[in-house]
Scaffold this active site. Sequence first.
Site, PDB file in Angstrom:
ATOM      1  N   HIS A  84      -0.059   1.293  -4.817  1.00  0.00           N
ATOM      2  CA  HIS A  84       1.388   1.212  -4.140  1.00  0.00           C
ATOM      3  C   HIS A  84       2.156   2.399  -4.622  1.00  0.00           C
ATOM      4  O   HIS A  84       1.824   2.866  -5.766  1.00  0.00           O
ATOM      5  CB  HIS A  84       1.874   0.037  -4.772  1.00  0.00           C
ATOM      6  N   CYS A 114      -3.296  -1.934  -0.381  1.00  0.00           N
ATOM      7  CA  CYS A 114      -3.601  -3.036  -1.231  1.00  0.00           C
ATOM      8  C   CYS A 114      -4.101  -4.008  -0.063  1.00  0.00           C
ATOM      9  O   CYS A 114      -5.345  -4.169   0.492  1.00  0.00           O
ATOM     10  CB  CYS A 114      -2.716  -3.653  -1.805  1.00  0.00           C
TER      11      CYS A 114
END
Length: 488
Positions: free
Chosen positions: A429, A331
Amino acid sequence: MSARVLMVQGCTSDAGKSTVVAALCRWLYRRGAAVAPFKPQNMALNSAVTVDGGEIGRAQAVQAQAAGVPPHTDFNPVLLKPNSDTGAQVIVHGHAIGNMDAVGYHAYKRVAMEAVLASHARLVDRYDALVVEGAGSPAEINLRDRDIANMGYAEAVDCPVVLVADIDRGGVFAHLVGTLALLSESERARIVGFVINRFRGDIALLQPGLDWLERETGKPVLGVLPYLSGLVLEAEDALPRDRSERPRSALRVAVPALPRISNHTDLDALRWHPEVDCVFVGPGDAFPACDLIVLPGSKSTRADLAWLRAQGWDEAILRHVRYGGRVIGICGGMQMLGRAVHDPGGIEGQEGSSEGLGLLDLETTLAPTKQLRNVRGRLADSQAAVSGYEIHCGVSEGPAMAMPAVWLEDGRGDGARSDDGRVIGTYLHGIFDHPDALAGWLRDAGLHAAERFDIQVQREAALERLADAVDAHMDAATLERIFGLRRC
């Protein structure tokens, strides 16, 4: 259906509220109750994507797992994600409404309470039991006005409260008695008992103190929960205090402990793998020699990138790659690996652009709309199964995106890989949580015959241990009466 409600409050942050709520959720689930967790207001940078397409604190997702239900935005109606020392992104019913400083949010609390009570009402209608987690301490005098996280909520819905204290920190009786003394008369009246958490040793040596506490306060001790070492359970926000004991590991992973690190639970599978030595590198530390560097997510990517450079770690990362090491960015970490990060609208702080590390040929622009998805797919190189979730407001573009790290089930490519495959970025994630994907990542990093490790199996075992602890060390009769259960 009208749920029985019990709120768990703590004398301090990290007293064990999240763990006790998870324990009670699994205990009730094992008893056949339809149970849900609830946290009116959470401040955390670890979050999860819900079944209804929103975002809640990761602790409530774990508690939902304990309760045997999918995570829902009603479980955590107000989530604050700090992006500076004085401000945070405010998320209501799963979706960001903007950034506020502390003063602005204090004025907004009346509106936030409406969201809290709306979620509470829906959950009470849907479940048999609601186990509620407070935030911080109810005795924070400066935060009592317009409180929605602790006694303000408990008073509004008229629910009983259990007060938890951590004996491992020391001063447990002072914490309990002092907290009780700082509450109002009506708030003290709704405390139905105490739970002492993380006890080590012979309970007989503690008994005189328990007897004194009950005499002094007129409140029962409902349980003394033992210190459970090696408990594989995701932390709510703070970096983990301990990890499992293991022999010298075959593979070392280094993770910069960024000031605004988000979803560091992504690293849990590496931290707990018996053949991996995963270390968080703190400010002022020399960056260690390692096989793999993982750049984690960040709530303030440009600010954390500047901080990383101030530590001199940018040079350490570039040197690591030059010498043949591997890097994975997750991310915000992937965004740092590109050529530049642009924030023209001041989404995460000051408007402007920052030069990236230049290890992936891509640039990222932060946009107002946050992407929230639960996804599945396969690693592009090994075809190993992978599952995870996206929580990001960045849009990344560039030649590197033509060679994605992951192919998703919907046909999209996610992330990017360098030409030699040594630098990888992904928006997913939980990228290490699937055991097949974890084995593939570790094999690429040099651990060719890694032991199969399934973090989800470990988390389930941890929840069962917690429920066992409730059975063995808490007053089951009182809990049954509170939740309206029949004796087994």
